[in-house]
Scaffold this motif. Structure first.
Motif, PDB file in Angstrom:
ATOM      1  N   LEU A   1      11.951  15.370  86.207  1.00  0.00           N
ATOM      2  CA  LEU A   1      12.850  14.279  86.772  1.00  0.00           C
ATOM      3  C   LEU A   1      13.752  13.315  85.441  1.00  0.00           C
ATOM      4  CD1 LEU A   1      11.868  11.394  87.834  1.00  0.00           C
ATOM      5  CD2 LEU A   1       9.657  11.064  85.707  1.00  0.00           C
ATOM      6  N   GLU A   2      14.521  12.857  86.308  1.00  0.00           N
ATOM      7  CA  GLU A   2      15.769  12.590  84.808  1.00  0.00           C
ATOM      8  C   GLU A   2      16.394  11.230  85.096  1.00  0.00           C
ATOM      9  OE1 GLU A   2      19.938  14.497  84.585  1.00  0.00           O
ATOM     10  OE2 GLU A   2      19.172  15.443  86.336  1.00  0.00           O
ATOM     11  N   PHE A   3      16.280  10.993  84.501  1.00  0.00           N
ATOM     12  CA  PHE A   3      17.169   9.423  84.206  1.00  0.00           C
ATOM     13  C   PHE A   3      17.903   8.861  82.545  1.00  0.00           C
ATOM     14  CE2 PHE A   3      12.099   9.481  83.373  1.00  0.00           C
ATOM     15  CZ  PHE A   3      12.310   7.472  82.108  1.00  0.00           C
ATOM     16  N   ASN A   4      18.226   7.877  82.779  1.00  0.00           N
ATOM     17  CA  ASN A   4      18.786   7.697  81.997  1.00  0.00           C
ATOM     18  C   ASN A   4      18.938   8.293  80.482  1.00  0.00           C
ATOM     19  OD1 ASN A   4      19.046   4.845  82.760  1.00  0.00           O
ATOM     20  ND2 ASN A   4      16.975   4.584  81.901  1.00  0.00           N
ATOM     21  N   GLU A   5      19.643   9.753  80.484  1.00  0.00           N
ATOM     22  CA  GLU A   5      19.781  10.948  79.869  1.00  0.00           C
ATOM     23  C   GLU A   5      18.414  11.176  79.204  1.00  0.00           C
ATOM     24  OE1 GLU A   5      22.282  11.014  76.751  1.00  0.00           O
ATOM     25  OE2 GLU A   5      24.278  11.180  78.674  1.00  0.00           O
ATOM     26  N   TRP A   6      17.159  11.095  80.344  1.00  0.00           N
ATOM     27  CA  TRP A   6      16.058  11.203  79.678  1.00  0.00           C
ATOM     28  C   TRP A   6      15.765  12.859  80.657  1.00  0.00           C
ATOM     29  CZ3 TRP A   6      12.715  11.472  75.735  1.00  0.00           C
ATOM     30  CH2 TRP A   6      12.559  10.342  74.998  1.00  0.00           C
ATOM     31  N   ALA A   7      15.721  14.396  80.969  1.00  0.00           N
ATOM     32  CA  ALA A   7      15.383  14.930  81.331  1.00  0.00           C
ATOM     33  C   ALA A   7      13.818  15.596  81.113  1.00  0.00           C
ATOM     34  CB  ALA A   7      16.332  16.005  81.184  1.00  0.00           C
ATOM     35  N   GLY A   8      13.079  15.837  82.389  1.00  0.00           N
ATOM     36  CA  GLY A   8      11.602  16.538  81.581  1.00  0.00           C
ATOM     37  C   GLY A   8      11.535  17.373  82.348  1.00  0.00           C
ATOM     38  N   PHE A   9      10.681  18.318  81.701  1.00  0.00           N
ATOM     39  CA  PHE A   9      10.859  19.682  82.400  1.00  0.00           C
ATOM     40  C   PHE A   9       9.261  19.945  82.172  1.00  0.00           C
ATOM     41  CE2 PHE A   9      15.496  19.885  80.705  1.00  0.00           C
ATOM     42  CZ  PHE A   9      15.964  20.378  81.281  1.00  0.00           C
ATOM     43  N   GLY A  10       9.029  21.159  83.426  1.00  0.00           N
ATOM     44  CA  GLY A  10       7.687  21.220  83.398  1.00  0.00           C
ATOM     45  C   GLY A  10       7.052  22.426  84.544  1.00  0.00           C
ATOM     46  N   TRP A  11       5.497  22.050  85.168  1.00  0.00           N
ATOM     47  CA  TRP A  11       5.579  22.943  86.430  1.00  0.00           C
ATOM     48  C   TRP A  11       4.299  21.962  87.215  1.00  0.00           C
ATOM     49  CZ3 TRP A  11       0.685  24.271  86.134  1.00  0.00           C
ATOM     50  CH2 TRP A  11       0.674  24.638  85.275  1.00  0.00           C
ATOM     51  N   ALA A  12       3.866  22.549  88.569  1.00  0.00           N
ATOM     52  CA  ALA A  12       3.196  21.562  89.059  1.00  0.00           C
ATOM     53  C   ALA A  12       3.325  19.914  88.902  1.00  0.00           C
ATOM     54  CB  ALA A  12       1.819  21.580  89.032  1.00  0.00           C
ATOM     55  N   ASP A  13       4.535  19.278  89.083  1.00  0.00           N
ATOM     56  CA  ASP A  13       4.879  17.974  88.979  1.00  0.00           C
ATOM     57  C   ASP A  13       5.032  17.703  88.236  1.00  0.00           C
ATOM     58  OD1 ASP A  13       6.119  18.801  91.558  1.00  0.00           O
ATOM     59  OD2 ASP A  13       4.909  18.331  92.441  1.00  0.00           O
ATOM     60  N   LYS A  14       4.662  18.222  86.874  1.00  0.00           N
ATOM     61  CA  LYS A  14       4.238  17.402  85.718  1.00  0.00           C
ATOM     62  C   LYS A  14       5.000  17.673  84.202  1.00  0.00           C
ATOM     63  CE  LYS A  14       1.643  14.907  82.245  1.00  0.00           C
ATOM     64  NZ  LYS A  14       2.648  15.601  81.160  1.00  0.00           N
ATOM     65  N   PRO A  15       6.078  16.541  84.135  1.00  0.00           N
ATOM     66  CA  PRO A  15       6.907  17.460  83.166  1.00  0.00           C
ATOM     67  C   PRO A  15       5.425  17.110  81.694  1.00  0.00           C
ATOM     68  CG  PRO A  15       7.388  15.300  84.169  1.00  0.00           C
ATOM     69  CD  PRO A  15       6.142  15.434  84.510  1.00  0.00           C
ATOM     70  N   ASP A  16       6.489  18.109  80.564  1.00  0.00           N
ATOM     71  CA  ASP A  16       5.554  17.726  79.599  1.00  0.00           C
ATOM     72  C   ASP A  16       6.524  18.157  78.478  1.00  0.00           C
ATOM     73  OD1 ASP A  16       6.010  21.170  79.382  1.00  0.00           O
ATOM     74  OD2 ASP A  16       3.673  21.273  79.357  1.00  0.00           O
ATOM     75  N   LEU A  17       7.656  18.357  78.656  1.00  0.00           N
ATOM     76  CA  LEU A  17       8.813  18.612  77.524  1.00  0.00           C
ATOM     77  C   LEU A  17       9.838  17.739  78.106  1.00  0.00           C
ATOM     78  CD1 LEU A  17      10.203  19.688  74.968  1.00  0.00           C
ATOM     79  CD2 LEU A  17      11.568  21.647  76.783  1.00  0.00           C
ATOM     80  N   TRP A  18       9.880  16.521  77.729  1.00  0.00           N
ATOM     81  CA  TRP A  18      11.612  15.800  77.637  1.00  0.00           C
ATOM     82  C   TRP A  18      12.241  15.910  76.456  1.00  0.00           C
ATOM     83  CZ3 TRP A  18      12.146  12.493  81.446  1.00  0.00           C
ATOM     84  CH2 TRP A  18       9.780  12.469  82.264  1.00  0.00           C
ATOM     85  N   ILE A  19      13.364  15.789  77.112  1.00  0.00           N
ATOM     86  CA  ILE A  19      15.007  15.854  76.140  1.00  0.00           C
ATOM     87  C   ILE A  19      15.309  14.901  75.995  1.00  0.00           C
ATOM     88  CG2 ILE A  19      15.100  18.383  75.821  1.00  0.00           C
ATOM     89  CD1 ILE A  19      17.854  17.833  78.137  1.00  0.00           C
ATOM     90  N   LYS A  20      16.469  14.127  75.030  1.00  0.00           N
ATOM     91  CA  LYS A  20      16.700  12.869  75.458  1.00  0.00           C
ATOM     92  C   LYS A  20      18.279  12.977  73.835  1.00  0.00           C
ATOM     93  CE  LYS A  20      17.451   8.398  74.535  1.00  0.00           C
ATOM     94  NZ  LYS A  20      18.845   7.819  76.316  1.00  0.00           N
ATOM     95  N   GLY A  21      19.316  12.530  75.304  1.00  0.00           N
ATOM     96  CA  GLY A  21      21.002  12.391  74.523  1.00  0.00           C
ATOM     97  C   GLY A  21      20.401  11.696  73.362  1.00  0.00           C
ATOM     98  N   GLY A  22      21.466  12.354  72.235  1.00  0.00           N
ATOM     99  CA  GLY A  22      21.630  11.117  71.692  1.00  0.00           C
ATOM    100  C   GLY A  22      22.344  11.590  70.211  1.00  0.00           C
TER     101      GLY A  22
END
Length: 123
Positions: free
Chosen positions: A32-53
């Protein structure tokens, strides 16, 4: 139980590509990605989010569990190839326990990324 973690990164695009490549051996993908947030994971569940800043301090330590030592090795190679910096090549860390096999890489912002296998070698 950990549900997810979020970290701030200096360069959103650079870090998004680093995590996409470095975590691929673990089966992770950009979900999933929105507003400079990117969600990484598996099985359609992000558990690591990065945010530009603008700031990334204090740095964090992220540890992912692997089912075997080959996955630890694959992560290390992928992360280094993606631009990470060595912070501990794959190997046993007996100070933790006799089967603790891990590798450590610094991401583009200096966060420490670890992948560990707690199981004995099955070779």
């Amino acid at each position: 139980m950990l549900d997810h973690i979020g970290i701030h990164v200096h360069s959103y695009d650079r870090s998004k590509e680093f995590y996409r490549l470095a975590l691929a051996p673990l089966g992770y993908e950009l979900i999933l990605e929105f507003n400079e947030w990117a969600g990484f994971g598996w099985a359609d569940k992000p558990d690591l989010w990065i945010k530009g800043g603008n700031t990334t301090t204090p740095g964090v330590h992220l540890a992912y569990r692997a089912d075997d030592r080959e996955t630890v090795d694959a992560f290390y190679r992928a992360a280094i190839d993606a631009g990470g910096k060595d912070n501990g090549a794959p190997g046993l860390r007996p100070e933790y326990h006799e089967h603790y096999y891990a590798a450590y890489v610094l991401d583009p912002d200096g966060n420490n990324l670890e992948v560990v296998c707690h199981l004995p070698d099955v070779q």
